[in-house]
Motif scaffolding. Sequence first.
Motif, PDB file in Angstrom:
ATOM      1  N   ASN A 109       4.572  -9.516  -8.728  1.00 60.75           N
ATOM      2  CA  ASN A 109       3.254  -8.860  -8.775  1.00 60.75           C
ATOM      3  C   ASN A 109       2.790  -8.531  -7.354  1.00 60.75           C
ATOM      4  O   ASN A 109       3.491  -8.794  -6.379  1.00 60.75           O
ATOM      5  N   VAL A 110       1.610  -8.004  -7.251  1.00 59.04           N
ATOM      6  CA  VAL A 110       1.091  -7.548  -5.959  1.00 59.04           C
ATOM      7  C   VAL A 110       0.955  -8.717  -4.970  1.00 59.04           C
ATOM      8  O   VAL A 110       0.951  -8.549  -3.767  1.00 59.04           O
ATOM      9  N   GLN A 111       0.891  -9.914  -5.524  1.00 59.71           N
ATOM     10  CA  GLN A 111       0.750 -11.103  -4.660  1.00 59.71           C
ATOM     11  C   GLN A 111       2.119 -11.558  -4.163  1.00 59.71           C
ATOM     12  O   GLN A 111       2.231 -12.553  -3.478  1.00 59.71           O
ATOM     13  N   SER A 129      -6.461  -5.999 -12.400  1.00 59.26           N
ATOM     14  CA  SER A 129      -5.733  -7.176 -12.871  1.00 59.26           C
ATOM     15  C   SER A 129      -4.992  -7.848 -11.716  1.00 59.26           C
ATOM     16  O   SER A 129      -4.519  -7.154 -10.803  1.00 59.26           O
ATOM     17  N   GLU A 130      -4.857  -9.155 -11.800  1.00 57.09           N
ATOM     18  CA  GLU A 130      -4.055  -9.876 -10.809  1.00 57.09           C
ATOM     19  C   GLU A 130      -2.634  -9.315 -10.786  1.00 57.09           C
ATOM     20  O   GLU A 130      -1.958  -9.346  -9.770  1.00 57.09           O
ATOM     21  N   GLU A 131      -2.189  -8.774 -11.918  1.00 58.61           N
ATOM     22  CA  GLU A 131      -0.799  -8.314 -12.043  1.00 58.61           C
ATOM     23  C   GLU A 131      -0.600  -6.864 -11.609  1.00 58.61           C
ATOM     24  O   GLU A 131       0.518  -6.342 -11.696  1.00 58.61           O
ATOM     25  N   MET A 132      -1.684  -6.199 -11.171  1.00 59.44           N
ATOM     26  CA  MET A 132      -1.519  -4.780 -10.789  1.00 59.44           C
ATOM     27  C   MET A 132      -2.101  -4.560  -9.398  1.00 59.44           C
ATOM     28  O   MET A 132      -3.178  -5.077  -9.094  1.00 59.44           O
ATOM     29  N   GLU A 133      -1.407  -3.777  -8.557  1.00 56.74           N
ATOM     30  CA  GLU A 133      -1.877  -3.594  -7.170  1.00 56.74           C
ATOM     31  C   GLU A 133      -3.187  -2.827  -7.118  1.00 56.74           C
ATOM     32  O   GLU A 133      -4.154  -3.234  -6.493  1.00 56.74           O
ATOM     33  N   GLY A 134      -3.227  -1.706  -7.820  1.00 54.35           N
ATOM     34  CA  GLY A 134      -4.431  -0.880  -7.799  1.00 54.35           C
ATOM     35  C   GLY A 134      -5.211  -0.987  -9.094  1.00 54.35           C
ATOM     36  O   GLY A 134      -4.801  -1.691 -10.028  1.00 54.35           O
ATOM     37  N   ILE A 135      -6.324  -0.257  -9.150  1.00 56.08           N
ATOM     38  CA  ILE A 135      -7.128  -0.282 -10.384  1.00 56.08           C
ATOM     39  C   ILE A 135      -6.464   0.616 -11.424  1.00 56.08           C
ATOM     40  O   ILE A 135      -5.660   1.494 -11.097  1.00 56.08           O
ATOM     41  N   TYR A 136      -6.825   0.366 -12.683  1.00 49.94           N
ATOM     42  CA  TYR A 136      -6.293   1.178 -13.797  1.00 49.94           C
ATOM     43  C   TYR A 136      -7.464   1.985 -14.329  1.00 49.94           C
ATOM     44  O   TYR A 136      -8.372   1.433 -14.974  1.00 49.94           O
TER      45      TYR A 136
END
Length: 337
Positions: free
Chosen positions: A59-61, A91-98
């Motif tokens: 993920n992004v982290q 989401s913690e699981e996505m780098e950018g916004i949806y």
Amino acid sequence: MTQSISLTRYLVEQQRVHGRIPPELRLLIEVVARACKRISISVNQGALGDVLGAAGTDNVQGEAQKKLDVIANEVLIEANEWGGHLAAMASEEMEGIYVVPNRYPQGEYLLLFDPLDGSSNIEVNVSIGTIFSVLRKPENGGAETAVEEQDFLQCGSRQVAAGYCIYGPQTTMVLTVGDGVAMFTLDREQGSFVLTQENIRIPADTKEFAINMSNLRHWDAPVRRYIDECLAGRDGPRGKDFNMRWVASMVADVHRILMRGGIFMYPWDKREPEKPGKLRLMYEANPMGWLVEQAGGAATDGRRRILDIQPGKLHERVSVILGSRNEVDRVTSYHTK
Ligand code: P6P
């Protein structure tokens, strides 16, 4: 027999009787609850379904994603994107916004979530959960302006709803819309969340602390002082013995504190000195901090009220100290002396 109150009825009463939540926010919370029911089904499959193990992606982290992290994220996106109550999600699981696709109507709310917190516990069958936070889309530029990441960067005090769903021996949703904290337990026969506790209150004092003790040598002096005093017990300055719990699932540790009191700490430590802490402000500390405050507790980063912190970026991390007010105040006082 007392009539059971469903989540829907509780929300309708919050909307109609208390005028606290508009219809679109009620719809948003119900959709999130339905998504959590769906996630609970996947979580409960365990080894019987193709849901365990690594997803093979990060993920992004930079954290290796579990299959259930990805499944939970997809369930929340797919459940919320078409209803017309949301402008965008993070989401913690996505780098950018949806951003809600143009083929669907745009709403006035922003939804943030950690789709599956504590996923290191999945394989060992320990409670995990979904954490969510709801903000209003800022009015700047009018309803037609495209929503941007900057629109999410609001203090936690501007949340309009926050909660979590814990997938444990029971599947339980805990929620606040600013009128105290209520708990709903999933009735699997009916397929609905039923009100099982409201006006949850955290005792101001406690004898139970939650921290990952293996990091002891990395802590700053104020945290070290507080924990040393707890460990000294009745022979030390606190004059009472303490117990310790650490589930390594924030949802489970916070739920215990809401049920019986306690203090949860994930403080800054010198392993990664450039980072203020491990936990994320927008979709972990803010929703949990509001729930704890609404139940009479306190939540700080050691110095500042969590809900007053102005985020600079979507995945900002923060040091977290929350729970029984008198204990949090003590730790905070050690930081400011
Ligand atoms: P550690 C889970 O990964 C999490 O984000 C929180 O749910 C939990 O409180 C913390 O990290 C556990 O961290 O370092 O003890 O594994």
